[in-house]
Design a protein around this motif. Structure first.
Motif, PDB file in Angstrom:
ATOM      1  N   GLU A  52       0.849  -1.193   0.000  1.00 32.57           N
ATOM      2  CA  GLU A  52       0.000   0.000   0.000  1.00 32.57           C
ATOM      3  C   GLU A  52       0.879   1.235   0.000  1.00 32.57           C
ATOM      4  O   GLU A  52       1.821   1.333   0.785  1.00 32.57           O
ATOM      5  CB  GLU A  52      -0.906   0.031   1.226  1.00 32.57           C
ATOM      6  N   TYR A 112      -1.843  -1.008  -3.963  1.00 31.05           N
ATOM      7  CA  TYR A 112      -2.928  -0.047  -4.065  1.00 31.05           C
ATOM      8  C   TYR A 112      -2.602   1.256  -3.351  1.00 31.05           C
ATOM      9  O   TYR A 112      -1.659   1.357  -2.581  1.00 31.05           O
ATOM     10  CB  TYR A 112      -4.246  -0.624  -3.561  1.00 31.05           C
ATOM     11  N   TRP A 169      -5.008   4.890  -1.981  1.00 27.64           N
ATOM     12  CA  TRP A 169      -6.321   5.518  -1.800  1.00 27.64           C
ATOM     13  C   TRP A 169      -6.175   7.013  -2.053  1.00 27.64           C
ATOM     14  O   TRP A 169      -5.214   7.623  -1.614  1.00 27.64           O
ATOM     15  CB  TRP A 169      -6.819   5.337  -0.363  1.00 27.64           C
ATOM     16  N   THR A 170      -7.150   7.590  -2.718  1.00 31.44           N
ATOM     17  CA  THR A 170      -7.182   9.036  -2.879  1.00 31.44           C
ATOM     18  C   THR A 170      -8.626   9.460  -3.119  1.00 31.44           C
ATOM     19  O   THR A 170      -9.485   8.638  -3.435  1.00 31.44           O
ATOM     20  CB  THR A 170      -6.260   9.517  -4.018  1.00 31.44           C
ATOM     21  N   ARG A 171      -8.858  10.732  -2.981  1.00 31.34           N
ATOM     22  CA  ARG A 171     -10.185  11.274  -3.286  1.00 31.34           C
ATOM     23  C   ARG A 171     -10.382  11.271  -4.797  1.00 31.34           C
ATOM     24  O   ARG A 171      -9.458  11.558  -5.551  1.00 31.34           O
ATOM     25  CB  ARG A 171     -10.311  12.710  -2.769  1.00 31.34           C
ATOM     26  N   VAL A 173     -15.693   0.006  -2.720  1.00 34.23           N
ATOM     27  CA  VAL A 173     -15.089   0.182  -1.396  1.00 34.23           C
ATOM     28  C   VAL A 173     -16.120   0.853  -0.514  1.00 34.23           C
ATOM     29  O   VAL A 173     -16.612   1.945  -0.823  1.00 34.23           O
ATOM     30  CB  VAL A 173     -13.799   1.036  -1.465  1.00 34.23           C
ATOM     31  N   THR A 221     -17.091   2.082   3.510  1.00 26.11           N
ATOM     32  CA  THR A 221     -16.431   2.444   4.763  1.00 26.11           C
ATOM     33  C   THR A 221     -17.438   2.390   5.895  1.00 26.11           C
ATOM     34  O   THR A 221     -18.643   2.498   5.694  1.00 26.11           O
ATOM     35  CB  THR A 221     -15.823   3.856   4.697  1.00 26.11           C
TER      36      THR A 221
END
Length: 152
Positions: A83, A119, A121-123, A145, A147
């Motif tokens: 990650e 992987y 993660w981002t907006r 995904v 949450t």
């Protein structure tokens, strides 16, 4: 480009503070902290992610960092995963290829170590980050995904 030693993790702190302050307005449902509150919460930088923490950095030439990439390697029992946990380039060093070099090094590490899934993660509205990640070979996934947040 270098891998930071554990005793140098404090160099990442000013950039982590800036990253947090830059990102928090995008999450209005989270507490909006002052610089002092963020600095207090990051009084000491330690590898807290579970797995092997690797931090690549580019120095700024005056004793600090131009940028860093924090990578975590771990095996959940299905093969080694990687990650890209955090990437940040100081504003004064953007547009100079620092982010691209950091991400290239992270992907090289994935190859070297035989990572089966990598992987980040981002907006979805963070276009600069999305371009950067795509240029390093990351692609959107078809996975959904979801949450979960505790209720107050």
């Amino acid at each position: 480009m270098e891998r930071l030693a554990d005793e140098e993790l404090g160099l990442v702190r000013p950039l982590l503070v800036d990253l947090h302050l830059h990102e928090q307005p995008h999450y209005a449902d989270h507490p909006q902290l002052t610089r002092a509150q963020v600095e207090a919460s990051l009084s000491e930088v330690q590898p807290r992610f579970t797995g092997e923490n690797v931090i690549f950095a580019v120095r700024d030439g005056v004793g600090g960092l131009a940028g860093f990439c924090w990578v975590v390697l771990f095996d959940p029992g299905t093969g080694l995963e990687g990650e890209v946990a955090e990437v940040y380039v100081a504003e004064s060093h953007r547009g100079q290829g620092v982010g691209e070099a950091l991400l290239r090094r992270a992907v090289d590490l994935f190859h070297e170590r035989g990572v089966t899934l990598g992987y980040v993660w981002t907006r979805s509205d963070n276009r600069a980050a999305t371009r950067l990640y795509r240029s390093a070979g990351f692609e959107p996934t078809t996975q959904l995904v979801l949450t979960w947040y505790p209720t107050s």
